[in-house]
Every structure is written in C-alpha cells, then in structure tokens.
Design a protein around this motif. Sequence first.
Motif, PDB file in Angstrom:
ATOM      1  N   LEU A   1       1.238  -1.220  -0.133  1.00  0.00           N
ATOM      2  CA  LEU A   1      -0.183   0.446  -0.228  1.00  0.00           C
ATOM      3  C   LEU A   1       0.951   1.549   0.083  1.00  0.00           C
ATOM      4  N   CYS A   2       1.659   1.114   0.850  1.00  0.00           N
ATOM      5  CA  CYS A   2       3.170   2.420   0.478  1.00  0.00           C
ATOM      6  C   CYS A   2       3.684   2.742  -0.454  1.00  0.00           C
ATOM      7  N   ILE A   3       3.732   1.470  -1.593  1.00  0.00           N
ATOM      8  CA  ILE A   3       4.298   1.687  -2.199  1.00  0.00           C
ATOM      9  C   ILE A   3       3.319   1.987  -3.625  1.00  0.00           C
ATOM     10  N   LYS A   4       2.702   1.187  -3.508  1.00  0.00           N
ATOM     11  CA  LYS A   4       1.223   1.752  -4.684  1.00  0.00           C
ATOM     12  C   LYS A   4       1.425   3.596  -4.648  1.00  0.00           C
ATOM     13  N   SER A   5       0.791   4.152  -3.280  1.00  0.00           N
ATOM     14  CA  SER A   5       0.896   5.571  -3.016  1.00  0.00           C
ATOM     15  C   SER A   5       2.357   6.240  -3.168  1.00  0.00           C
ATOM     16  N   GLY A   6       3.140   5.791  -3.424  1.00  0.00           N
ATOM     17  CA  GLY A   6       4.120   6.844  -3.230  1.00  0.00           C
ATOM     18  C   GLY A   6       5.414   7.303  -2.138  1.00  0.00           C
ATOM     19  N   ASN A   7       4.704   6.177  -0.929  1.00  0.00           N
ATOM     20  CA  ASN A   7       5.382   5.881   0.386  1.00  0.00           C
ATOM     21  C   ASN A   7       6.008   5.529   0.864  1.00  0.00           C
ATOM     22  N   GLY A   8       7.211   6.260   1.238  1.00  0.00           N
ATOM     23  CA  GLY A   8       8.541   5.047   2.242  1.00  0.00           C
ATOM     24  C   GLY A   8       7.108   5.036   3.327  1.00  0.00           C
ATOM     25  N   ALA A   9       8.442   3.181   4.382  1.00  0.00           N
ATOM     26  CA  ALA A   9       7.199   2.796   5.626  1.00  0.00           C
ATOM     27  C   ALA A   9       8.591   2.097   6.097  1.00  0.00           C
ATOM     28  N   ILE A  10       8.737   2.681   7.867  1.00  0.00           N
ATOM     29  CA  ILE A  10       9.458   1.631   8.355  1.00  0.00           C
ATOM     30  C   ILE A  10       8.918   0.754   8.498  1.00  0.00           C
ATOM     31  N   LEU A  11       9.011  -0.664   9.035  1.00  0.00           N
ATOM     32  CA  LEU A  11       7.890  -1.574   9.493  1.00  0.00           C
ATOM     33  C   LEU A  11       7.893  -2.009  11.055  1.00  0.00           C
ATOM     34  N   ARG A  12       7.653  -2.216  11.906  1.00  0.00           N
ATOM     35  CA  ARG A  12       8.333  -2.650  13.268  1.00  0.00           C
ATOM     36  C   ARG A  12       7.241  -3.510  13.655  1.00  0.00           C
ATOM     37  N   GLY A  13       7.217  -4.971  13.029  1.00  0.00           N
ATOM     38  CA  GLY A  13       7.024  -6.512  13.574  1.00  0.00           C
ATOM     39  C   GLY A  13       6.521  -6.570  15.327  1.00  0.00           C
ATOM     40  N   GLY A  14       6.053  -6.991  15.144  1.00  0.00           N
ATOM     41  CA  GLY A  14       5.371  -8.079  16.488  1.00  0.00           C
ATOM     42  C   GLY A  14       7.059  -9.278  16.993  1.00  0.00           C
ATOM     43  N   SER A  15       7.357  -9.109  17.864  1.00  0.00           N
ATOM     44  CA  SER A  15       7.969  -9.951  18.303  1.00  0.00           C
ATOM     45  C   SER A  15       7.854 -11.578  17.916  1.00  0.00           C
ATOM     46  N   GLU A  16       6.737 -12.070  18.128  1.00  0.00           N
ATOM     47  CA  GLU A  16       6.171 -12.874  18.692  1.00  0.00           C
ATOM     48  C   GLU A  16       6.292 -13.535  16.128  1.00  0.00           C
ATOM     49  N   SER A  17       6.283 -13.049  15.249  1.00  0.00           N
ATOM     50  CA  SER A  17       6.415 -12.726  14.112  1.00  0.00           C
ATOM     51  C   SER A  17       7.421 -12.302  13.478  1.00  0.00           C
ATOM     52  N   PHE A  18       8.328 -12.371  14.441  1.00  0.00           N
ATOM     53  CA  PHE A  18       9.586 -11.524  14.081  1.00  0.00           C
ATOM     54  C   PHE A  18      10.409 -12.233  12.688  1.00  0.00           C
ATOM     55  N   HIS A  19      10.617 -13.961  12.681  1.00  0.00           N
ATOM     56  CA  HIS A  19      11.222 -14.400  11.599  1.00  0.00           C
ATOM     57  C   HIS A  19       9.734 -14.491  10.477  1.00  0.00           C
ATOM     58  N   SER A  20       8.843 -14.344  10.550  1.00  0.00           N
ATOM     59  CA  SER A  20       7.434 -14.408   9.066  1.00  0.00           C
ATOM     60  C   SER A  20       8.206 -12.930   8.707  1.00  0.00           C
ATOM     61  N   ASN A  21       8.519 -12.380   9.794  1.00  0.00           N
ATOM     62  CA  ASN A  21       8.034 -10.690   9.096  1.00  0.00           C
ATOM     63  C   ASN A  21       9.230 -10.493   8.092  1.00  0.00           C
ATOM     64  N   ARG A  22      10.911 -11.268   8.981  1.00  0.00           N
ATOM     65  CA  ARG A  22      11.624 -11.005   7.959  1.00  0.00           C
ATOM     66  C   ARG A  22      11.443 -12.058   6.345  1.00  0.00           C
ATOM     67  N   ALA A  23      10.560 -13.106   6.604  1.00  0.00           N
ATOM     68  CA  ALA A  23      11.031 -13.385   5.202  1.00  0.00           C
ATOM     69  C   ALA A  23       9.998 -12.770   4.035  1.00  0.00           C
ATOM     70  N   LEU A  24       8.833 -12.139   4.446  1.00  0.00           N
ATOM     71  CA  LEU A  24       8.164 -11.994   3.873  1.00  0.00           C
ATOM     72  C   LEU A  24       9.086 -10.263   3.419  1.00  0.00           C
ATOM     73  N   HIS A  25       9.448  -9.535   4.538  1.00  0.00           N
ATOM     74  CA  HIS A  25       9.758  -8.477   3.648  1.00  0.00           C
ATOM     75  C   HIS A  25      10.901  -8.668   3.033  1.00  0.00           C
ATOM     76  N   ARG A  26      12.009  -9.922   2.889  1.00  0.00           N
ATOM     77  CA  ARG A  26      12.726 -10.319   1.706  1.00  0.00           C
ATOM     78  C   ARG A  26      12.513 -10.496   0.747  1.00  0.00           C
ATOM     79  N   CYS A  27      10.636 -10.769   0.062  1.00  0.00           N
ATOM     80  CA  CYS A  27      10.380 -11.007  -1.051  1.00  0.00           C
ATOM     81  C   CYS A  27       9.754  -9.088  -0.770  1.00  0.00           C
ATOM     82  N   VAL A  28       9.905  -8.590  -0.633  1.00  0.00           N
ATOM     83  CA  VAL A  28       8.988  -7.040  -0.660  1.00  0.00           C
ATOM     84  C   VAL A  28      10.833  -6.538  -1.149  1.00  0.00           C
ATOM     85  N   VAL A  29      11.985  -6.448  -0.785  1.00  0.00           N
ATOM     86  CA  VAL A  29      13.092  -5.606  -1.155  1.00  0.00           C
ATOM     87  C   VAL A  29      13.515  -6.438  -3.087  1.00  0.00           C
TER      88      VAL A  29
END
Length: 430
Positions: A148-176
Amino acid sequence: MANVTSMKSNAPDISRDSLLMLAREAREAAKSLALTSGETRTQAIYAIANEVTGRVSEILESNIKDMSAAQESGLSEAKLDRLSLDEKRLEGFVSALKEIAVLPDPLRVLASWERPNGLQIERMATPLGVIGMIYESRPGVTLDAACLCIKSGNGAILRGGSESFHSNRALHRCVVAGLEHAGLPRAAIALVPTRERRSVSEMLAGLDGCIDVIVPRGGRSLVELVWDKARVPVFGHLEGVCHVYVDKSARLDMACEIVVNSKLRRTGICGAAETLLVDSACAQEYVSALASTLREHGCEIRGDNRARQIYPDIKAATGEDWSKEYLDKIITLGVVDGVRGAIEHIAAYGSGHTESIVSEDADAVAQFFRNVDSAILLHNASTQFADGGELGMGAEIGIATGKFHARGPVGAEQLVGWKYLVRGSGQLRP
C-alpha cells in the motif's frame, strides 16, 4: 504491550545511530519513490506477489519457528490464529497484492477548476512521506503495509511484533526483491531488525523527523502506548467494540446468520461483534432465538436484565462488559427501545469502529446511518466485512476511527495528502 517484546530471541540489538540511518535511508528512498510512475510502482507490487509465490516453503518454515515460540509462551488462541500462516493464507496474501496492483494510481489530479480571473487550479494527491507501522501478531501486515505504501508512493518503516519476527523477515525479503526487480530503492520499505522495545519509543518520537505518520495495529496496550507517546500524527483505533442491532422488522433467520458470522467467524479480529442489541418490540421472540443460536455455536452470553428476563440461562453483564473488546467467544446481549435506543447505546459504549443494523425498515436504516458516528456502518451484513480488501480497497493497514481524512480502512487512497497547483497568465491580486 507484552506481545511486542516478551519473547526471547537471538535477534540483533540495534543502536540508535543505526536506527536513524535506516530511517534516513527510508526517507531519501521515499523521495525517489514519490517521483516514479504508477506503472513502475505497480510492477514492483506484482514482483513482490511473485516472490511470495516462489518462496512459500521459506516463509512457512519461518512461521513454524514463530508459532513454536508463541505456543511455548502461552499466546492466546486468537493471537495464535493471527500469527499462523499456511499455503491458503499465503495465496490470499498474493491475491490481495494483485488487487492492490490494479487499483488506480492514487497520485493523480483529484479535482480541477477555473476562477473568474482565469487562474487554473488543480488539487493533486501527494504521498505523505514515510509511514511508521507498528504491529503485532499478523505477519500479513508486512505485505499489506509495504505494498500500500509503494502504491501510494510512500516509504515505510515496519516494526512487527516479536512473536512474528521470523515470518516478518521472510516476507520483507520478498518486498526487497520485488523493489529491486522494478528498479526501485530497496531502502524505501525498511524492517526494524530487532525485537528491542526501545525501537518503538524511537519511532513514536519520529526518528528526528523521518516519520510522518504512525499506524498502530495490535492490542489495546500497544495502541494506548502509541496514542499516549507519539509525537507525530496517528492513524488507528483503540478497540473494536462493534455492535449488531436487530430491529423489529428484521428477518429472524437472516439476523441469526449475521449475528453468528459477526461474532464467531473469527473472534480475534477487530471487526468481530462484541455486543448484540435487540429491539424491545420483538425481543420476546428474537432474544431466545438469537441466544439459543449463539449458545449452539459455543458462544458465552452476558445479558442485561431485560434480556435475562426473557432468556434466564445467561450470565448477568457487568458495567465493564458493554465497552469490552473480548476477541473471544463471548458477547453481550442487550434489549433497547428501537433504533433510537440502539443509537444511544452505541454512542455510550461503542469505540467508533463498526456497527451493523439488521432491518427491513428503510426509515430505521436511514436513521441508524445518519446518527451513528462510527467509521463503518453496515445494513443486513456481517461486521466482519470491516476490512479494506472486502470493501474493494485491495487491502488496508488498519482501521482509523479518528477524525483525520483517513477514516475507516486505511488503504492506498488514504495514504496521500494533496497540494494545489495554480496556473496563471500574469494575474495580480488587487
């Protein structure tokens, strides 16, 4: 805010200088992103969707690590449900991303007009800048927020919860990978690589002006912290105390189905109904039918005196129950005097999130829609449609209940501001 920080991890600590560097890089990348074409940003979103499809095993393996740790720590059933990923949910994420991709470019001329003196005026949508996203449990928010940030031309700083730490990192690799595929700066969507609580405080302070808006998504303790400590504007809601009002004109069979779906389809989401209100004019018949149906589905009911006189086999509701977000198989049941009584009850106890009226009376529906001041109002439909994807917005990064321009689901169209472009031919103001 235990979910954000409580679980042990070998995740690296991050110094304030490193966090500021990450934020400054995101801000510079956001400036570049804002100047790109809609086609390029859409290409990046499709590329991210393809990366998710191609990395299913990697993502699910990361999620297994998170789920194991969460189960050991005693995370609630509702939060485990939010955290869990499987192939079907990943397919849903990919579908949502593709829906975002095909949305119109939010960065466009919103309106134009000409003044009597010949000035030509346009109102142009512009990115907000850098969105700070602080969230718990749901790893899918990583993808929704990023795209949604990419679509609207915004940058983002994402701070996910500790319980989803590994999942967030895997999904962020897809984003990068998707950003790089489209030739966009990878720093535009940053993931804070730590579970340390201090990073949240730094984000709420704005990271030296690098964050323009904060969006919290999680439990009451997290959202209260954000509202209390943030030094930048906040899009968000404190709680989803959602209501279903069953009017005397409602079809009873429809009402039973809508109430069950609103409460029990997924109890752990913010659009789940927490209070059922029944018109006193039909209460004698409808309360018993609705309560029995809920009980058959394993739902605990806490009622007021009027409801308990009709259906004694339910617990007495306390004063706190009426404004409580259970996120569980519990619902409060009250009898009110018509649509006016429902409106007054919601005004007293609601959180401004989502309310539904079940009715065949057009006048009652019009009165409900006109007088209930909540972000989302529904007629003859489940409160669980309180979701950006379900409302045709592709996805959303939260439900806003404040009075900013972004209210209700915060999608790509809500992540923009605007500027005025005024073209003249030598006009001077007298």
